[in-house]
Scaffold this active site. Sequence first.
Site, PDB file in Angstrom:
ATOM      1  N   HIS A 189      28.774  45.096  40.541  1.00  0.00           N
ATOM      2  CA  HIS A 189      29.710  44.661  39.501  1.00  0.00           C
ATOM      3  C   HIS A 189      29.204  43.386  38.842  1.00  0.00           C
ATOM      4  O   HIS A 189      28.628  42.526  39.486  1.00  0.00           O
ATOM      5  CB  HIS A 189      31.117  44.440  40.065  1.00  0.00           C
ATOM      6  CG  HIS A 189      31.181  43.513  41.237  1.00  0.00           C
ATOM      7  ND1 HIS A 189      30.815  43.900  42.513  1.00  0.00           N
ATOM      8  CD2 HIS A 189      31.559  42.219  41.343  1.00  0.00           C
ATOM      9  CE1 HIS A 189      30.977  42.896  43.349  1.00  0.00           C
ATOM     10  NE2 HIS A 189      31.416  41.851  42.665  1.00  0.00           N
ATOM     11  N   HIS A 241      30.487  40.062  36.972  1.00  0.00           N
ATOM     12  CA  HIS A 241      31.607  39.182  36.632  1.00  0.00           C
ATOM     13  C   HIS A 241      31.390  38.705  35.205  1.00  0.00           C
ATOM     14  O   HIS A 241      30.285  38.256  34.864  1.00  0.00           O
ATOM     15  CB  HIS A 241      31.614  37.945  37.532  1.00  0.00           C
ATOM     16  CG  HIS A 241      31.888  38.212  38.978  1.00  0.00           C
ATOM     17  ND1 HIS A 241      33.115  37.989  39.554  1.00  0.00           N
ATOM     18  CD2 HIS A 241      31.088  38.681  39.971  1.00  0.00           C
ATOM     19  CE1 HIS A 241      33.052  38.298  40.841  1.00  0.00           C
ATOM     20  NE2 HIS A 241      31.842  38.718  41.128  1.00  0.00           N
TER      21      HIS A 241
HETATM   22  P1  5GP Z   1      31.963  39.514  44.727  1.00  0.00           P
HETATM   23  O1  5GP Z   1      32.091  38.288  45.589  1.00  0.00           O
HETATM   24  O2  5GP Z   1      31.775  40.770  45.550  1.00  0.00           O
HETATM   25  O3  5GP Z   1      30.919  39.349  43.663  1.00  0.00           O
HETATM   26  O4  5GP Z   1      33.318  39.611  43.943  1.00  0.00           O
HETATM   27  C1  5GP Z   1      34.316  40.536  44.186  1.00  0.00           C
HETATM   28  C2  5GP Z   1      35.475  40.226  43.265  1.00  0.00           C
HETATM   29  O5  5GP Z   1      36.393  41.303  43.358  1.00  0.00           O
HETATM   30  C3  5GP Z   1      36.235  38.950  43.627  1.00  0.00           C
HETATM   31  O6  5GP Z   1      36.181  38.054  42.526  1.00  0.00           O
HETATM   32  C4  5GP Z   1      37.647  39.432  43.912  1.00  0.00           C
HETATM   33  O7  5GP Z   1      38.635  38.562  43.419  1.00  0.00           O
HETATM   34  C5  5GP Z   1      37.697  40.790  43.235  1.00  0.00           C
HETATM   35  N1  5GP Z   1      38.573  41.756  43.896  1.00  0.00           N
HETATM   36  C6  5GP Z   1      38.593  42.046  45.232  1.00  0.00           C
HETATM   37  N2  5GP Z   1      39.506  42.992  45.488  1.00  0.00           N
HETATM   38  C7  5GP Z   1      40.076  43.318  44.292  1.00  0.00           C
HETATM   39  C8  5GP Z   1      41.089  44.247  43.910  1.00  0.00           C
HETATM   40  O8  5GP Z   1      41.684  44.971  44.717  1.00  0.00           O
HETATM   41  N3  5GP Z   1      41.409  44.310  42.588  1.00  0.00           N
HETATM   42  C9  5GP Z   1      40.779  43.527  41.660  1.00  0.00           C
HETATM   43  N4  5GP Z   1      41.166  43.647  40.383  1.00  0.00           N
HETATM   44  N5  5GP Z   1      39.816  42.636  41.985  1.00  0.00           N
HETATM   45  C10 5GP Z   1      39.472  42.535  43.279  1.00  0.00           C
END
Ligand code: 5GP
Length: 141
Positions: A106, A108
Amino acid sequence: MNDKLINFMPCIFCKIINGEIPSYKVYEDENTLAFLDINPVNPGHTLVVPKKHFSNIEEADEQTLCQVIKIVKKVGAGLKNNLAAPGYNAQVNNDPSAGQIVPHLHFHVIPRLENDCLSLWPQKKYKKNQAEEVLNKIKIK
Ligand code: 5GP
Ligand code: ZN
């Protein structure tokens, strides 16, 4: 959280893509979904994901990466035009060591506002000969 545990857990973003978990959808097409991050760095913080599950950039094929980055561009333009954000960060946390918690690739897309008091990571200086040494290891021939 270690890699083995992360890979064992059901993928929360696949559940969002399948509609098993609700999300605020910013954009959707056949291949890509963009939705609001549940814990935004700034309001409008959006996650852009391929609908097909890939855990990181290396795993994803080039066509998928191109599809996703096009939507990152669209979402970023929307943040700038509609939230009056003068800029945005587009970032991938690629692998747990880089801060990746959800093991589904993903991007951001984080709107940046004037004086939002966010700062990027601290930077270092190269030691003597270190830049040449590292370059020799990573240069793509
Ligand atoms: P990572 O640290 O893996 O790059 O970021 C994962 C992101 O996913 C985090 O910013 C977190 O807030 C978001 N996230 C985790 N679970 C959910 C969810 O159930 N729904 C949404 N909309 N975002 C999520
Ligand atoms: Zn997934």
